[in-house]
Design a protein around this motif. Structure first.
Motif, PDB file in Angstrom:
ATOM      1  N   GLU A 193       0.839  -1.210   0.000  1.00 49.09           N
ATOM      2  CA  GLU A 193       0.000   0.000   0.000  1.00 49.09           C
ATOM      3  C   GLU A 193       0.867   1.250   0.000  1.00 49.09           C
ATOM      4  OE1 GLU A 193      -0.297  -2.447   2.124  1.00 49.09           O
ATOM      5  OE2 GLU A 193      -2.338  -3.248   2.038  1.00 49.09           O
ATOM      6  N   PHE A 194       1.956   1.165   0.730  1.00 55.18           N
ATOM      7  CA  PHE A 194       2.893   2.293   0.766  1.00 55.18           C
ATOM      8  C   PHE A 194       3.463   2.549  -0.628  1.00 55.18           C
ATOM      9  CE2 PHE A 194       7.484   3.460   1.413  1.00 55.18           C
ATOM     10  CZ  PHE A 194       7.265   4.803   1.689  1.00 55.18           C
ATOM     11  N   PHE A 195       3.872   1.477  -1.283  1.00 55.72           N
ATOM     12  CA  PHE A 195       4.438   1.619  -2.634  1.00 55.72           C
ATOM     13  C   PHE A 195       3.391   2.152  -3.609  1.00 55.72           C
ATOM     14  CE2 PHE A 195       7.681  -1.545  -1.164  1.00 55.72           C
ATOM     15  CZ  PHE A 195       8.776  -0.714  -1.325  1.00 55.72           C
ATOM     16  N   ASP A 196       2.169   1.666  -3.458  1.00 49.74           N
ATOM     17  CA  ASP A 196       1.091   2.161  -4.316  1.00 49.74           C
ATOM     18  C   ASP A 196       0.931   3.667  -4.153  1.00 49.74           C
ATOM     19  OD1 ASP A 196       0.652  -0.362  -5.184  1.00 49.74           O
ATOM     20  OD2 ASP A 196      -1.164  -0.715  -4.000  1.00 49.74           O
ATOM     21  N   GLN A 197       0.982   4.083  -2.910  1.00 51.68           N
ATOM     22  CA  GLN A 197       0.806   5.508  -2.626  1.00 51.68           C
ATOM     23  C   GLN A 197       1.932   6.324  -3.271  1.00 51.68           C
ATOM     24  OE1 GLN A 197      -1.794   6.736  -1.301  1.00 51.68           O
ATOM     25  NE2 GLN A 197      -1.153   8.884  -1.115  1.00 51.68           N
ATOM     26  N   LEU A 198       3.153   5.838  -3.133  1.00 49.82           N
ATOM     27  CA  LEU A 198       4.282   6.497  -3.790  1.00 49.82           C
ATOM     28  C   LEU A 198       4.019   6.607  -5.285  1.00 49.82           C
ATOM     29  CD1 LEU A 198       7.388   4.815  -2.086  1.00 49.82           C
ATOM     30  CD2 LEU A 198       6.568   7.149  -1.766  1.00 49.82           C
ATOM     31  N   ASP A 199       3.524   5.510  -5.818  1.00 52.62           N
ATOM     32  CA  ASP A 199       3.258   5.439  -7.246  1.00 52.62           C
ATOM     33  C   ASP A 199       2.243   6.484  -7.682  1.00 52.62           C
ATOM     34  OD1 ASP A 199       4.672   3.616  -8.825  1.00 52.62           O
ATOM     35  OD2 ASP A 199       2.771   2.793  -9.572  1.00 52.62           O
ATOM     36  N   THR A 200       1.121   6.524  -6.974  1.00 53.59           N
ATOM     37  CA  THR A 200       0.071   7.459  -7.376  1.00 53.59           C
ATOM     38  C   THR A 200       0.513   8.901  -7.168  1.00 53.59           C
ATOM     39  OG1 THR A 200      -0.951   7.169  -5.215  1.00 53.59           O
ATOM     40  CG2 THR A 200      -1.881   5.893  -7.020  1.00 53.59           C
ATOM     41  N   MET A 201       1.399   9.123  -6.216  1.00 53.22           N
ATOM     42  CA  MET A 201       1.893  10.486  -6.010  1.00 53.22           C
ATOM     43  C   MET A 201       3.098  10.773  -6.904  1.00 53.22           C
ATOM     44  SD  MET A 201       1.520  10.826  -1.886  1.00 53.22           S
ATOM     45  CE  MET A 201       0.939  12.505  -1.656  1.00 53.22           C
ATOM     46  N   ASN A 202       3.500   9.737  -7.650  1.00 60.61           N
ATOM     47  CA  ASN A 202       4.591   9.904  -8.602  1.00 60.61           C
ATOM     48  C   ASN A 202       5.925  10.258  -7.927  1.00 60.61           C
ATOM     49  OD1 ASN A 202       4.886   9.504 -11.357  1.00 60.61           O
ATOM     50  ND2 ASN A 202       5.231  11.702 -11.688  1.00 60.61           N
ATOM     51  N   ILE A 203       6.122   9.648  -6.783  1.00 65.54           N
ATOM     52  CA  ILE A 203       7.359   9.900  -6.048  1.00 65.54           C
ATOM     53  C   ILE A 203       8.364   8.796  -6.359  1.00 65.54           C
ATOM     54  CG2 ILE A 203       8.388  10.010  -3.742  1.00 65.54           C
ATOM     55  CD1 ILE A 203       5.719  11.158  -2.772  1.00 65.54           C
ATOM     56  N   ASN A 204       9.530   9.184  -6.821  1.00 68.14           N
ATOM     57  CA  ASN A 204      10.556   8.204  -7.192  1.00 68.14           C
ATOM     58  C   ASN A 204      11.914   8.587  -6.638  1.00 68.14           C
ATOM     59  OD1 ASN A 204       9.441   6.098  -9.113  1.00 68.14           O
ATOM     60  ND2 ASN A 204       8.631   7.986 -10.017  1.00 68.14           N
ATOM     61  N   LEU A 205      12.782   7.584  -6.524  1.00 72.07           N
ATOM     62  CA  LEU A 205      14.162   7.865  -6.136  1.00 72.07           C
ATOM     63  C   LEU A 205      14.745   8.871  -7.122  1.00 72.07           C
ATOM     64  CD1 LEU A 205      16.182   4.862  -4.828  1.00 72.07           C
ATOM     65  CD2 LEU A 205      14.268   6.104  -3.842  1.00 72.07           C
ATOM     66  N   GLY A 206      15.483   9.831  -6.595  1.00 68.81           N
ATOM     67  CA  GLY A 206      16.126  10.802  -7.459  1.00 68.81           C
ATOM     68  C   GLY A 206      15.337  12.094  -7.588  1.00 68.81           C
ATOM     69  N   ASN A 207      14.050  12.011  -7.297  1.00 70.21           N
ATOM     70  CA  ASN A 207      13.246  13.243  -7.364  1.00 70.21           C
ATOM     71  C   ASN A 207      13.766  14.282  -6.372  1.00 70.21           C
ATOM     72  OD1 ASN A 207      11.687  11.778  -9.082  1.00 70.21           O
ATOM     73  ND2 ASN A 207       9.753  12.047  -7.980  1.00 70.21           N
ATOM     74  N   THR A 208      13.682  15.559  -6.773  1.00 71.60           N
ATOM     75  CA  THR A 208      14.090  16.628  -5.855  1.00 71.60           C
ATOM     76  C   THR A 208      12.895  17.516  -5.556  1.00 71.60           C
ATOM     77  OG1 THR A 208      14.724  18.022  -7.726  1.00 71.60           O
ATOM     78  CG2 THR A 208      16.452  16.684  -6.744  1.00 71.60           C
ATOM     79  N   TYR A 209      12.857  18.010  -4.332  1.00 72.73           N
ATOM     80  CA  TYR A 209      11.771  18.887  -3.894  1.00 72.73           C
ATOM     81  C   TYR A 209      12.337  19.969  -2.987  1.00 72.73           C
ATOM     82  CZ  TYR A 209       9.038  14.739  -5.214  1.00 72.73           C
ATOM     83  OH  TYR A 209       8.511  13.671  -5.872  1.00 72.73           O
ATOM     84  N   LYS A 210      11.514  20.978  -2.770  1.00 76.04           N
ATOM     85  CA  LYS A 210      11.840  21.939  -1.727  1.00 76.04           C
ATOM     86  C   LYS A 210      10.878  21.692  -0.578  1.00 76.04           C
ATOM     87  CE  LYS A 210      13.080  26.708  -1.191  1.00 76.04           C
ATOM     88  NZ  LYS A 210      13.583  27.737  -2.106  1.00 76.04           N
ATOM     89  N   ILE A 211      11.420  21.696   0.634  1.00 77.14           N
ATOM     90  CA  ILE A 211      10.546  21.570   1.801  1.00 77.14           C
ATOM     91  C   ILE A 211       9.859  22.920   1.995  1.00 77.14           C
ATOM     92  CG2 ILE A 211      10.405  21.061   4.260  1.00 77.14           C
ATOM     93  CD1 ILE A 211      11.838  18.738   3.589  1.00 77.14           C
ATOM     94  N   ARG A 212       8.561  22.973   1.754  1.00 76.67           N
ATOM     95  CA  ARG A 212       7.827  24.239   1.835  1.00 76.67           C
ATOM     96  C   ARG A 212       7.437  24.550   3.268  1.00 76.67           C
ATOM     97  NH1 ARG A 212       5.701  24.956  -3.526  1.00 76.67           N
ATOM     98  NH2 ARG A 212       7.556  25.816  -4.525  1.00 76.67           N
ATOM     99  N   ALA A 213       6.982  23.486   3.949  1.00 75.62           N
ATOM    100  CA  ALA A 213       6.506  23.710   5.317  1.00 75.62           C
ATOM    101  C   ALA A 213       6.431  22.395   6.065  1.00 75.62           C
ATOM    102  CB  ALA A 213       5.123  24.354   5.271  1.00 75.62           C
ATOM    103  N   ILE A 214       6.516  22.485   7.372  1.00 73.45           N
ATOM    104  CA  ILE A 214       6.298  21.300   8.201  1.00 73.45           C
ATOM    105  C   ILE A 214       5.238  21.661   9.222  1.00 73.45           C
ATOM    106  CG2 ILE A 214       7.336  19.675   9.806  1.00 73.45           C
ATOM    107  CD1 ILE A 214       9.943  19.999   8.437  1.00 73.45           C
ATOM    108  N   SER A 215       4.164  20.879   9.248  1.00 71.14           N
ATOM    109  CA  SER A 215       3.043  21.188  10.126  1.00 71.14           C
ATOM    110  C   SER A 215       3.419  20.963  11.584  1.00 71.14           C
ATOM    111  CB  SER A 215       1.842  20.317   9.761  1.00 71.14           C
ATOM    112  OG  SER A 215       0.917  20.306  10.830  1.00 71.14           O
ATOM    113  N   ALA A 216       3.164  21.985  12.402  1.00 71.76           N
ATOM    114  CA  ALA A 216       3.402  21.839  13.840  1.00 71.76           C
ATOM    115  C   ALA A 216       2.317  20.987  14.470  1.00 71.76           C
ATOM    116  CB  ALA A 216       3.434  23.213  14.510  1.00 71.76           C
ATOM    117  N   PHE A 217       1.207  20.866  13.748  1.00 66.64           N
ATOM    118  CA  PHE A 217       0.072  20.118  14.290  1.00 66.64           C
ATOM    119  C   PHE A 217       0.265  18.608  14.179  1.00 66.64           C
ATOM    120  CE2 PHE A 217      -4.133  18.161  13.170  1.00 66.64           C
ATOM    121  CZ  PHE A 217      -4.563  18.040  14.487  1.00 66.64           C
ATOM    122  N   ASP A 218       0.490  18.097  12.907  1.00 67.82           N
ATOM    123  CA  ASP A 218       0.570  16.648  12.724  1.00 67.82           C
ATOM    124  C   ASP A 218       1.870  16.203  12.043  1.00 67.82           C
ATOM    125  OD1 ASP A 218       0.250  17.478  10.168  1.00 67.82           O
ATOM    126  OD2 ASP A 218      -1.542  16.273   9.739  1.00 67.82           O
TER     127      ASP A 218
END
Lengths: 218, 218
Positions: free
Chosen positions: A166-191
């Motif tokens: 299920e975890f891998f499926d979720q990665l898949d649907t979100m199109n997250i792959n090794l090598g992808n780069t992102y900027k950390i926009r925010a980290i929720s203090a709540f959750d």
DNA sequence: AATAATTTTTAGCTTTGCCTAAAATAAAAA
DNA sequence: TTTTTATTTTAGGCAAAGCTAAAAATTATT
């Protein structure tokens, strides 16, 4: 290095996975293997006679140096096969585990060496896990959980934990792959969920997703 | 198609090799497998209960249609793996047999299909033997023994029999490979040896070498 | 056709690896 | 520190796959 049965190799692998060089309880091992405690008691006795483990009755089982060497050689094969299946045959990284579990038992030093070359001497498998070297040395375990970074940082995904299909499926649907780069926009203090941004937009990742995705600053 | 033990698959393979669709004697099977007759009797009884063979006590064992299907699927895997080992990993054709014998037991339709694609949908393995198709169809068995041609003809080597490692060594030292082309210079009336000519010179091949090397006119 | 030789099967034993149920030990709770 | 609970081990069974030795069936020979 003598030849071992598949069952033996599975016990060694489980032992390494659960405890590394530390002792492991009968119960944990039984659960991991998917057998009853009584079967495990017998099995580890056999392994003990081959000097692959040390058994202290009622206390636990621990890999010997020999056992550790074997465990690493199996892990090397497993991860090389996964790399082959993904890189060369085009399997998805979520599908390869069970297949690699069969292939890791193939006995041939030569095959492993040639496969290693064929794959371009990889240091990490398709999940980013380190592939043990011929001599047992381990390449570095890459990255830290996404939640460990601070807002504003550029990161690159380098590893994901095997947290089930299920975890891998979720990665898949979100199109997250090794090598992808992102900027950390925010980290929720709540959750503790994290907002990642890329050129195509931004999205939130739950805390439990983040805990299984590892990245490095870059 | 259910899953079978390695031992079972080895019996099926042996049966197919020895008799094809025809019955095979207990003794021949025992010799091929490398087990005692008593063990074979038991083993084929088990196979009979799975409807993979028909057993007539004291008479012989014969593959059922199901058994034949299984045999071909194993052979397909074996020959695809051999092709992979030679074409992709650079093994010598004399080394791959024992390794393929391990790999042929890996269970995964998907793996076979992808491997087949990856190898470019081959019809023949590195020895020139036909690789059964997905559906069990067999590509043609290529060529005829070199001795069957007449002097003056141009030939191309398309297949070699598995006649043991000494045979392969000999091919190696004589630099004979699949795809090589020669002219039949002469055929000895005395000992049926054959003189082959190429751009680099000419040489004689003994009758027993010739019997295991297959070619087509070209 | 009767006997001898060969082949195949049966019977009984071994190991691996798993199972259940009962006994023994260790850990936790009272 | 007892008693209760949980874990681990022992004891005894079962199936796969091999073995040896003896019995049975088939084939070959006289």
């Amino acid at each position: 290095m003598k030849t071992h049965t598949e069952s033996e190799e599975n016990y060694i692998k489980a032992l390494y996975h659960l405890g590394g060089e530390q002792p492991v309880s009968n119960g944990d091992l039984a659960q991991r293997i998917g057998a009853k405690g009584s079967s495990v008691t017998q099995a580890v006795k056999r392994l003990g006679q081959k000097d692959l483990v040390n058994v202290v009755p009622y206390k636990g089982v621990q890999l010997t140096p020999q056992g550790i060497r074997l465990a690493k050689s199996i892990l090397r094969k497993h991860r090389l096969w996964e790399t082959f299946l993904v890189d060369k045959l085009g399997f998805g990284w979520d599908e390869v585990h069970p297949l690699a579990e069969q292939l890791e038992h193939i006995q041939s030093e030569e095959l492993v060496d040639r496969m290693f070359q064929f794959l371009g001497s990889p240091k990490h498998d398709p999940h980013g896990d380190p592939i043990p070297e011929r001599d047992g040395q381990m390449p570095p375990v890459l990255g830290q959980p996404i939640g460990a970074f601070t807002a504003g940082v550029e990161i690159r995904i380098v590893r994901v934990e095997d947290a089930g299909s299920e975890f891998f499926d979720q990665l898949d649907t979100m199109n997250i792959n090794l090598g992808n780069t992102y900027k950390i926009r925010a980290i929720s203090a709540f959750d503790s969920s994290v907002e990642l941004g890329s050129s195509t937009g931004s999205f939130w990742l739950s805390q439990s997703m983040c805990a299984n995705i590892y990245a490095i600053q870059s």
